[in-house]
Motif scaffolding. Structure first.
Motif, PDB file in Angstrom:
ATOM      1  N   ASN A  54      41.455 121.907  11.741  1.00 55.91           N
ATOM      2  CA  ASN A  54      41.481 120.704  10.897  1.00 55.91           C
ATOM      3  C   ASN A  54      42.087 121.032   9.553  1.00 55.91           C
ATOM      4  O   ASN A  54      42.884 120.274   9.007  1.00 55.91           O
ATOM      5  CB  ASN A  54      40.057 120.167  10.681  1.00 55.91           C
ATOM      6  N   LEU A  55      41.688 122.179   9.057  1.00 54.11           N
ATOM      7  CA  LEU A  55      42.177 122.608   7.753  1.00 54.11           C
ATOM      8  C   LEU A  55      43.680 122.850   7.792  1.00 54.11           C
ATOM      9  O   LEU A  55      44.407 122.467   6.881  1.00 54.11           O
ATOM     10  CB  LEU A  55      41.455 123.895   7.347  1.00 54.11           C
TER      11      LEU A  55
ATOM     12  N   GLU B 209      45.769 121.451   9.714  1.00 55.83           N
ATOM     13  CA  GLU B 209      46.410 120.140   9.778  1.00 55.83           C
ATOM     14  C   GLU B 209      46.437 119.524   8.394  1.00 55.83           C
ATOM     15  O   GLU B 209      47.456 118.998   7.944  1.00 55.83           O
ATOM     16  CB  GLU B 209      45.632 119.263  10.747  1.00 55.83           C
ATOM     17  N   PHE B 210      45.302 119.598   7.710  1.00 55.06           N
ATOM     18  CA  PHE B 210      45.181 119.056   6.355  1.00 55.06           C
ATOM     19  C   PHE B 210      46.215 119.725   5.451  1.00 55.06           C
ATOM     20  O   PHE B 210      46.931 119.076   4.703  1.00 55.06           O
ATOM     21  CB  PHE B 210      43.766 119.317   5.847  1.00 55.06           C
TER      22      PHE B 210
ATOM     23  N   LYS C 248      49.808 118.682   6.117  1.00 58.12           N
ATOM     24  CA  LYS C 248      50.027 117.299   5.696  1.00 58.12           C
ATOM     25  C   LYS C 248      50.115 117.206   4.180  1.00 58.12           C
ATOM     26  O   LYS C 248      50.899 116.447   3.640  1.00 58.12           O
ATOM     27  CB  LYS C 248      48.854 116.426   6.173  1.00 58.12           C
ATOM     28  N   HIS C 249      49.296 117.990   3.515  1.00 58.50           N
ATOM     29  CA  HIS C 249      49.157 117.803   2.072  1.00 58.50           C
ATOM     30  C   HIS C 249      49.818 118.871   1.198  1.00 58.50           C
ATOM     31  O   HIS C 249      49.754 118.787  -0.013  1.00 58.50           O
ATOM     32  CB  HIS C 249      47.674 117.698   1.720  1.00 58.50           C
TER      33      HIS C 249
ATOM     34  N   PHE D 268      41.765 117.662  -5.566  1.00 58.27           N
ATOM     35  CA  PHE D 268      41.593 118.783  -4.654  1.00 58.27           C
ATOM     36  C   PHE D 268      40.723 119.860  -5.289  1.00 58.27           C
ATOM     37  O   PHE D 268      39.820 120.414  -4.666  1.00 58.27           O
ATOM     38  CB  PHE D 268      42.972 119.329  -4.280  1.00 58.27           C
TER      39      PHE D 268
END
Lengths: 174, 258
Positions: free
Chosen positions: B46-47, B49-50, B53-54, B68
């Motif tokens: 998940n991280l 992916e995060f 994306k970011h 953040f």
């Protein structure tokens, strides 16, 4: 184009000789730079100390600050040490300001001569510094004393010869 | 003679029971570990992916960075804690602040000969933005403050002095104690200060005021103006607003000593 004053010019302490040695060094360097640029901008070749005191460079009326005579002399001494100033009298009332050194002037003059294919031509000093042909050149209006020194510098380089003519001096370029 | 619980048999039985419990405990722990690794795997992906994306947003948006950072603080993570950390590698946050730190040092070095190593956060911000050009990433004052804090930790002689609602950034290890700081804060209003002003506002004795002012002169942080009406004034180039927009001239550049 109007003269651009450096930030120090609007900074009141700039007109007080700084007590801290390091700061004073920076201050004097900035003063030397300012004095030379000002003279270059206005094509000044000589300065009279009394007059200089009242000129906008050393007397900033807008902020009511002026450099003292003593401080001006200190600045001038710095310029002298750097080879940009020469006293004309023992009492240090008038001086020559060389914001460009004779060798540098000589180079400019010689560049113009080569560019126009004028080697082996003879010029009078007047023609060179004040003639129509040189009107757009930087050395136009150059005062005699500096012109002669510049030509003498070229002479040392074998690029010119200063000659004496009937009504004055002239120069031949090679 | 046949009492239960005592005797070799009982001990052996007890030992067997213990062993079984231990095994069970081990099994339990193993279970938990398997569970946890599965969770960690999920968390990690998940991280990732995060992060992908970011990553762009982190570099582009100062607002995103602030949020953040706040989020990290809440869960007890410092993305800048170490250069090779999981977070900083993952998201490139560390890179961003490292590069910013380098830029800050460059600006401070370039202006040190003028202001003695003291600069307002505003001016620093202005010059950093200028240095980054039109198409570069946005940098906020919050970013600068974080980057400076990092520099401070690395021992670069950096410090921040709160003045008038913002900060003065100190980039040379000039020794400034509370007295000096307080006088700087007093000078912030007009860009200069005098002995009487110090005595009036801070209720100090003349000697104390003079001592501080002499120190500021010595450190190259202040210049003396003896033509002011009344009494001498001590001006700080760092606070001289006219300075903000002026570039470093070639002559000044020659005076720069690293």
């Amino acid at each position: 184009m109007s003269f651009e004053w450096p930030w120090q010019y609007n900074f009141p302490p700039f007109f007080t000789l700084q007590p801290n040695v390091d700061t004073r060094q920076k201050q004097l360097a900035a003063w030397c730079s300012l004095a030379l640029s000002y003279c270059r901008h206005h094509k000044l070749y000589t300065l009279d100390v009394m007059e200089a005191q009242e000129s906008p460079v050393f007397n900033h009326k807008n902020i009511d600050r002026k450099l003292s005579t003593d401080a001006i002399l200190i600045v001038f001494e710095e310029l002298r040490k750097k080879g940009n100033l020469e006293w004309l009298d023992k009492n240090k009332t008038r001086c020559l300001v060389m914001w460009r050194r004779p060798e540098e002037w000589g180079k400019l003059i010689y560049q113009w001569v080569s560019k126009n294919g004028m080697a082996n031509t003879v010029f009078t000093l007047y023609e060179l510094a004040n003639g129509d042909d040189t009107e757009s050149e930087e050395f136009h209006g150059l005062e005699d004393w500096m012109l002669i020194r510049s030509l003498q510098a070229l002479q040392m380089d074998g690029k010119a010869e200063v000659i004496t003519m009937d009504d004055g001096k002239g120069v031949k370029f090679f | 003679m046949h009492r239960r619980g005592v005797g070799a048999g009982a001990i052996a039985k007890k030992k067997l029971a213990e062993a079984k419990y231990k095994e069970r405990g081990t099994v339990l722990a193993e279970d938990q570990i398997v569970q946890m690794s599965k969770q960690l795997e999920t968390f990690k992906s998940n991280l990732e992916e995060f992060a992908s994306k970011h990553k762009q947003e982190i570099r582009k948006s100062s607002q995103f960075r602030v949020q953040f950072q706040d989020m990290c603080a809440t869960i007890g993570v410092d993305p800048l804690a170490s250069g090779k950390g999981f977070w900083s590698e993952m998201l490139g946050v560390g890179d961003f602040y490292y590069e910013l730190g380098v830029q800050i040092i460059e600006v401070c070095l370039a202006l040190k000969h003028r202001n003695g190593g003291l600069i307002t956060l505003d001016e620093l911000h202005h010059r950093v933005l200028k240095g980054r050009g039109k198409f570069a990433q946005d940098v906020s004052q919050d970013d600068l403050v974080r980057a400076i804090k990092k520099l401070k930790v690395m021992g670069n002689g950096f410090g921040m002095i709160p003045v008038g609602g913002s900060y003065l950034v100190q980039s040379v290890p000039a020794e400034l104690n509370m007295d000096h700081t307080v006088v700087l804060q007093l000078a912030e209003k007009k860009g200069y200060v005098s002995v009487s002003e110090i005595r009036e506002s801070l209720k100090w004795e003349r000697e104390r005021a003079c001592h501080v002012l002499d120190h500021l002169l010595k450190e190259g942080l202040a210049w003396l103006d003896s033509q002011a009406s009344g009494e001498p004034q001590y001006w700080l180039p760092a606070l001289f607003s006219e300075l903000t927009s002026r570039d470093v001239t070639p002559e000044e550049a020659n005076q720069i000593t690293p």
